[in-house]
Design a protein around this motif. Structure first.
Motif, PDB file in Angstrom:
ATOM      1  N   GLY A   7       0.775  -1.233   0.000  1.00 18.22           N
ATOM      2  CA  GLY A   7       0.000   0.000   0.000  1.00 18.22           C
ATOM      3  C   GLY A   7       0.802   1.275   0.000  1.00 18.22           C
ATOM      4  N   VAL A   8       1.980   1.265  -0.618  1.00 13.71           N
ATOM      5  CA  VAL A   8       2.801   2.465  -0.696  1.00 13.71           C
ATOM      6  C   VAL A   8       2.702   3.048  -2.105  1.00 13.71           C
ATOM      7  CG1 VAL A   8       5.105   3.424  -0.406  1.00 13.71           C
ATOM      8  CG2 VAL A   8       4.344   1.553   1.056  1.00 13.71           C
ATOM      9  N   LEU A   9       2.549   4.365  -2.188  1.00  9.95           N
ATOM     10  CA  LEU A   9       2.413   5.047  -3.471  1.00  9.95           C
ATOM     11  C   LEU A   9       3.636   5.927  -3.715  1.00  9.95           C
ATOM     12  CD1 LEU A   9      -1.239   6.426  -3.041  1.00  9.95           C
ATOM     13  CD2 LEU A   9      -0.535   4.103  -3.671  1.00  9.95           C
ATOM     14  N   CYS A  10       3.985   6.082  -4.992  1.00  8.78           N
ATOM     15  CA  CYS A  10       5.020   7.029  -5.400  1.00  8.78           C
ATOM     16  C   CYS A  10       4.410   7.968  -6.433  1.00  8.78           C
ATOM     17  CB  CYS A  10       6.226   6.311  -5.996  1.00  8.78           C
ATOM     18  SG  CYS A  10       7.520   7.428  -6.597  1.00  8.78           S
ATOM     19  N   VAL A  11       4.579   9.266  -6.225  1.00 13.44           N
ATOM     20  CA  VAL A  11       4.060  10.263  -7.169  1.00 13.44           C
ATOM     21  C   VAL A  11       5.194  11.230  -7.507  1.00 13.44           C
ATOM     22  CG1 VAL A  11       2.242  11.938  -7.652  1.00 13.44           C
ATOM     23  CG2 VAL A  11       1.825  10.101  -5.992  1.00 13.44           C
ATOM     24  N   VAL A  12       5.411  11.456  -8.794  1.00 15.61           N
ATOM     25  CA  VAL A  12       6.461  12.357  -9.266  1.00 15.61           C
ATOM     26  C   VAL A  12       5.844  13.346 -10.239  1.00 15.61           C
ATOM     27  CG1 VAL A  12       8.785  12.502 -10.223  1.00 15.61           C
ATOM     28  CG2 VAL A  12       8.014  10.353  -9.204  1.00 15.61           C
ATOM     29  N   ASN A  13       6.049  14.618  -9.987  1.00 18.78           N
ATOM     30  CA  ASN A  13       5.455  15.653 -10.841  1.00 18.78           C
ATOM     31  C   ASN A  13       6.502  16.206 -11.802  1.00 18.78           C
ATOM     32  OD1 ASN A  13       3.951  17.642 -12.014  1.00 18.78           O
ATOM     33  ND2 ASN A  13       3.771  18.934 -10.195  1.00 18.78           N
ATOM     34  N   LEU A  14       6.373  15.859 -13.074  1.00 19.45           N
ATOM     35  CA  LEU A  14       7.232  16.405 -14.118  1.00 19.45           C
ATOM     36  C   LEU A  14       6.481  17.425 -14.971  1.00 19.45           C
ATOM     37  CD1 LEU A  14       8.044  13.160 -13.712  1.00 19.45           C
ATOM     38  CD2 LEU A  14       9.756  13.781 -15.403  1.00 19.45           C
ATOM     39  N   ALA A  15       5.254  17.769 -14.563  1.00 26.43           N
ATOM     40  CA  ALA A  15       4.449  18.746 -15.292  1.00 26.43           C
ATOM     41  C   ALA A  15       4.865  20.168 -14.919  1.00 26.43           C
ATOM     42  CB  ALA A  15       2.971  18.530 -14.990  1.00 26.43           C
ATOM     43  N   GLY A  16       4.295  21.133 -15.608  1.00 23.86           N
ATOM     44  CA  GLY A  16       4.675  22.518 -15.367  1.00 23.86           C
ATOM     45  C   GLY A  16       3.953  23.179 -14.216  1.00 23.86           C
ATOM     46  N   PRO A  61       4.684  20.204  -5.983  1.00 25.26           N
ATOM     47  CA  PRO A  61       5.273  21.137  -6.946  1.00 25.26           C
ATOM     48  C   PRO A  61       5.973  20.418  -8.096  1.00 25.26           C
ATOM     49  CG  PRO A  61       5.865  21.707  -4.686  1.00 25.26           C
ATOM     50  CD  PRO A  61       5.283  20.318  -4.656  1.00 25.26           C
ATOM     51  N   LYS A  62       6.297  21.184  -9.102  1.00 20.58           N
ATOM     52  CA  LYS A  62       7.031  20.665 -10.248  1.00 20.58           C
ATOM     53  C   LYS A  62       8.384  20.105  -9.798  1.00 20.58           C
ATOM     54  CE  LYS A  62       9.024  22.145 -14.661  1.00 20.58           C
ATOM     55  NZ  LYS A  62       9.317  23.300 -15.544  1.00 20.58           N
ATOM     56  N   ASP A  63       8.785  18.973 -10.394  1.00 17.97           N
ATOM     57  CA  ASP A  63      10.085  18.343 -10.144  1.00 17.97           C
ATOM     58  C   ASP A  63      10.267  17.909  -8.694  1.00 17.97           C
ATOM     59  OD1 ASP A  63      10.879  18.657 -12.820  1.00 17.97           O
ATOM     60  OD2 ASP A  63      11.597  20.692 -12.435  1.00 17.97           O
ATOM     61  N   VAL A  64       9.176  17.468  -8.064  1.00 17.54           N
ATOM     62  CA  VAL A  64       9.214  16.936  -6.705  1.00 17.54           C
ATOM     63  C   VAL A  64       8.533  15.569  -6.713  1.00 17.54           C
ATOM     64  CG1 VAL A  64       8.472  17.271  -4.306  1.00 17.54           C
ATOM     65  CG2 VAL A  64       9.288  19.218  -5.647  1.00 17.54           C
ATOM     66  N   ALA A  65       9.043  14.656  -5.886  1.00 15.84           N
ATOM     67  CA  ALA A  65       8.465  13.318  -5.744  1.00 15.84           C
ATOM     68  C   ALA A  65       8.126  13.067  -4.288  1.00 15.84           C
ATOM     69  CB  ALA A  65       9.438  12.255  -6.242  1.00 15.84           C
ATOM     70  N   VAL A  66       7.096  12.246  -4.051  1.00 20.01           N
ATOM     71  CA  VAL A  66       6.735  11.857  -2.681  1.00 20.01           C
ATOM     72  C   VAL A  66       6.423  10.374  -2.632  1.00 20.01           C
ATOM     73  CG1 VAL A  66       5.841  14.090  -1.892  1.00 20.01           C
ATOM     74  CG2 VAL A  66       4.314  12.503  -3.082  1.00 20.01           C
ATOM     75  N   TRP A  67       6.625   9.806  -1.453  1.00 22.43           N
ATOM     76  CA  TRP A  67       6.134   8.470  -1.129  1.00 22.43           C
ATOM     77  C   TRP A  67       5.001   8.635  -0.118  1.00 22.43           C
ATOM     78  CZ3 TRP A  67      11.264   5.334   0.018  1.00 22.43           C
ATOM     79  CH2 TRP A  67      11.989   5.199  -1.175  1.00 22.43           C
ATOM     80  N   LEU A  68       3.910   7.928  -0.375  1.00 20.49           N
ATOM     81  CA  LEU A  68       2.712   8.049   0.448  1.00 20.49           C
ATOM     82  C   LEU A  68       2.252   6.686   0.944  1.00 20.49           C
ATOM     83  CD1 LEU A  68       0.696  10.310  -2.056  1.00 20.49           C
ATOM     84  CD2 LEU A  68       2.043  11.126  -0.101  1.00 20.49           C
ATOM     85  N   SER A  69       1.643   6.656   2.119  1.00 23.54           N
ATOM     86  CA  SER A  69       0.898   5.473   2.566  1.00 23.54           C
ATOM     87  C   SER A  69      -0.523   5.603   2.061  1.00 23.54           C
ATOM     88  CB  SER A  69       0.873   5.383   4.098  1.00 23.54           C
ATOM     89  OG  SER A  69       2.126   5.013   4.585  1.00 23.54           O
TER      90      SER A  69
END
Length: 521
Positions: A478-487, A512-520
Motif C-alpha cells: 500500500g505504498v504510493l510514489c508520485v512524481v510531478n514532471l508537469a509545469g 510542486p514541479k520536479d518533486v516526488a513523494v512516497w505516500l501510505s
C-alpha cells in the motif's frame, strides 16, 4: 519476499570507483584502506552490496579496465590480503561485495600479450592479422574503436592486432579454449575469496566472427556484438556461480529487447544493467515507457530489473538534469554545456525517490548520494582516453570521477592527499560530514529512502490515474510514489500519510514541479 539467497533481486548496490573514493595512505589515490575506513558510512547509508570497478594490477590507461593481472590488487590500491579483509569486514556489516571482470580484453602489459608481442604462440589468444594493401599497410578490416579511430594497431613486425577500445587493451580470442579456461579460473579465484557477485564489463562484445569481415550497417549477425556463441560462455559461468551462490550483472547495451532478454535466461546471467532508464530524458512519458518496457522485457525470464541514474562513464545526474538535453548520449558530450545546477539537483532528488520506488535492484554511483555535480576538469589534467581519441573534442569521463569530499574542514575536503584529479573550490560544500547533520541534504534523503524502501516489498507496480506529466504508481504494502514532471503543481491522490518527499509540498498541499513523494495509501 524472496529467500535470503535472492538478496540481489531488490538490493541497493553502491558502486565504488576505488581511485576516487577515499585515500587511506594520503598519496592522492583512493585505496582499499580508505574504503575500509568508510565502511561504517556505507552501512549507515543502508546499502546491501558494493560493486568495485577494477582494482587489479593495471597501468591505468583506461581507469583500470586494462587489467594486467586478475589475481593481484594494484599496489596503488593495496594488496590482495587487504581486499580479502575488506570483503570480510563488509560482510560483517551485512554488505556483500561484487567485483568487476573485463573479459573482452586485457592490458597490453598482461603476460599473455607481452609474449604475443614478442612473437610467441600466445598470439593465438588474441586477434592478430596481416594488413590489407600491397604491403599490409592498411588495417585488416574497417572496424572502429569504441573510443574513436581504427580498432587495429600495427606492430613493428607488420602484423596488426584488434582492440575495440584503446590500443593498450588488446581483445582476447574467445574461440581459444585457454581464454575460456582462464576466465573460469578467475571466477573461482574471487568466489573463493568471498565475493557475492561479478559484474561483467562489455558483456556483449567478447565473441567475434572468425572471418573478421568489414562492418556492414544492418547486416545480421553483427561481426562482434551479441553473437549467439556468447550464451555458451555465460552458461558455463552460471554453473560456476551456482556452486558458490554467486550472482552476475552484465553490462549489456542492446537496443533489441528480445536479444537482451536472452542473457537473463535462468541458466545465464542473473541481472543486466538497464541503460534505457539511465539515459532517458527527464520526461514523464518517456520515463514511463522506459519503466514499462524494462519490466515487460524482464518478466518472461523472471529476472529482476535494475535501475541506475549514473555511473563512472556517465555525466552526473544533477548536471545532466540541469541541461536543455536531459538525456545522455556519448556522442553529444561537449565542453561548456550550459547547466542549471539548482534545477538539476531538484530533479535528481525526485529521480532518487522514483528509482528507489521501482521493483528490482538499484545501483547508486558513489557521490550521487551527496548530489555531486559533473566537474569541468582542466584540460591539462584530463586522463580519460576518450578525450584524447576524440582529438580533444570530447570532455571524457573524468568529470564524474573527481575524488569524493568527506570532511568540509579538512584539506582536500577530507579525501586524503592531493587528489589525482583536482577537486573544485566549492567541493567542501558537498562534504559528507556537512550533509550528515542537515535534514534537507541529499545524503539525508538517500539514507531515509533506503531505510524506508523495504516497505515497498517485492511485488508488482500498478500505475494510477494521474494528470499529464505526472507519474503515480502503487507498490505492494500500500505504498504510493508520485512524481510531478508537469509545469504546474499536482493534487496528491488519496493517502493516509506522507512518508517521504524530495521537497516540500506547496501551501495548498499540492506536489510542486520536479518533486516526488512516497505516500501510505
Amino acid at each position: 519476499m524472496g529467500q535470503p539467497t535472492d538478496w540481489w533481486r531488490s538490493a541497493v548496490i553502491y558502486q565504488v570507483y576505488v581511485r576516487s573514493f577515499a585515500d587511506g595512505d594520503k598519496d592522492g589515490t583512493g585505496d582499499l584502506a580508505g574504503v575500509r575506513a568508510r565502511l561504517p558510512y556505507l552501512a549507515e547509508l543502508g546499502v546491501d552490496a558494493l560493486w568495485f570497478t577494477p582494482w587489479y594490477l593495471s597501468p591505468l590507461k583506461d581507469g583500470g579496465y586494462d587489467v594486467a593481472d586478475y589475481r593481484a590488487i594494484d599496489p596503488a590500491f593495496g594488496t590482495l590480503a587487504e581486499a580479502e579483509k575488506l570483503i570480510a569486514e563488509a560482510r560483517e556489516l551485512g554488505i556483500r561485495t561484487i567485483v568487476d571482470i573485463v573479459p573482452n580484453h586485457v592490458s597490453d602489459q598482461h603476460p599473455w600479450f607481452r609474449a604475443a608481442r614478442a612473437g610467441g604462440p600466445e598470439r593465438e589468444l588474441f586477434h592478430f592479422r596481416p594488413g590489407r594493401g600491397a604491403d599490409g599497410q592498411l588495417p585488416p578490416n574497417d572496424w572502429r574503436s569504441e573510443f574513436g579511430g581504427p580498432a587495429w594497431t600495427r606492430l613493428d613486425d607488420g602484423d596488426w592486432y584488434l582492440h575495440l577500445f584503446a590500443p593498450e587493451q588488446p581483445d582476447l580470442n574467445w574461440a581459444h579454449p585457454a581464454v575460456r579456461q582462464e576466465h573460469e579460473d578467475i571466477l573461482r579465484f574471487w568466489f573463493e575469496r568471498g565475493v557475492a557477485g561479478v559484474r561483467i564489463d562489455s558483456a556483449a562484445l567478447l565473441v567475434k566472427d572468425p572471418r573478421l569481415p568489414d562492418f556492414v550497417q544492418g547486416r545480421d549477425p553483427h561481426p562482434y556484438v551479441d553473437r549467439d556463441e556468447l550464451h555458451t560462455v555465460y552458461r558455463s559461468w552460471r554453473a560456476i556461480a551456482d556452486e558458490y551462490d554467486g550472482i552476475f550483472v552484465g553490462e549489456v547495451w542492446l537496443p533489441d529487447t528480445e536479444r537482451f532478454t536472452r542473457y537473463l535466461r535462468p541458466d545465464e546471467l542473473h541481472t543486466a544493467f538497464n541503460f534505457a532508464f539511465m539515459t532517458c530524458p527527464w520526461d514523464a512519458g518517456r520515463l514511463r515507457t522506459a519503466i514499462d518496457e524494462t519490466l515487460a522485457e524482464h518478466a518472461p525470464v523472471g529476472a529482476p530489473a535494475t535501475w541506475v541514474l549514473c555511473n563512472h562513464d556517465v555525466t552526473r545526474t544533477v548536471t545532466r538534469y540541469g541541461r536543455a538535453d536531459t538525456g545522455f548520449d556519448f556522442a553529444t558530450k561537449a565542453f561548456g554545456t550550459p547547466t542549471d545546477l539548482a534545477l538539476g539537483t531538484r530533479r535528481a532528488r525526485a529521480a532518487a525517490l522514483l528509482s528507489l520506488a521501482l521493483p528490482g535492484a538499484l545501483y547508486v554511483y558513489q557521490g550521487e548520494e551527496l548530489g555531486l555535480p559533473e566537474v569541468d576538469v582542466p584540460r591539462d589534467r584530463i586522463e580519460d582516453p576518450m578525450h584524447f581519441r576524440s582529438g580533444g573534442s570530447d570532455p571524457g569521463r573524468d568529470g564524474c570521477r573527481v575524488p569524493l569530499p568527506w570532511a568540509a574542514g579538512a584539506p582536500h575536503a577530507g579525501f586524503g592527499g592531493e587528489p589525482w584529479l583536482p577537486q573544485p573550490d566549492d567541493w567542501a560544500a558537498y562534504a559528507a560530514d556537512r550533509q550528515a547533520g542537515d535534514p534537507g541534504s541529499m545524503l539525508t534523503l538517500y539514507r531515509e529512502a533506503i531505510r524506508l524502501r523495504p516497505e515497498f516489498g517485492d511485488g508488482p507496480l500498478t500505475w494510477l490515474p494521474a494528470p499529464e506529466g505526472v507519474l503515480a504508481f502503487a507498490r505492494a504494502e500500500g505504498v504510493l510514489c508520485v512524481v510531478n514532471l508537469a509545469g504546474t503543481p499536482a493534487e496528491l491522490p488519496a493517502h493516509s500519510a506522507l512518508l517521504l518527499g524530495s521537497g516540500p509540498l506547496d501551501s495548498a498541499g499540492r506536489l510542486p514541479k520536479d518533486v516526488a513523494v512516497w505516500l501510505s495509501a
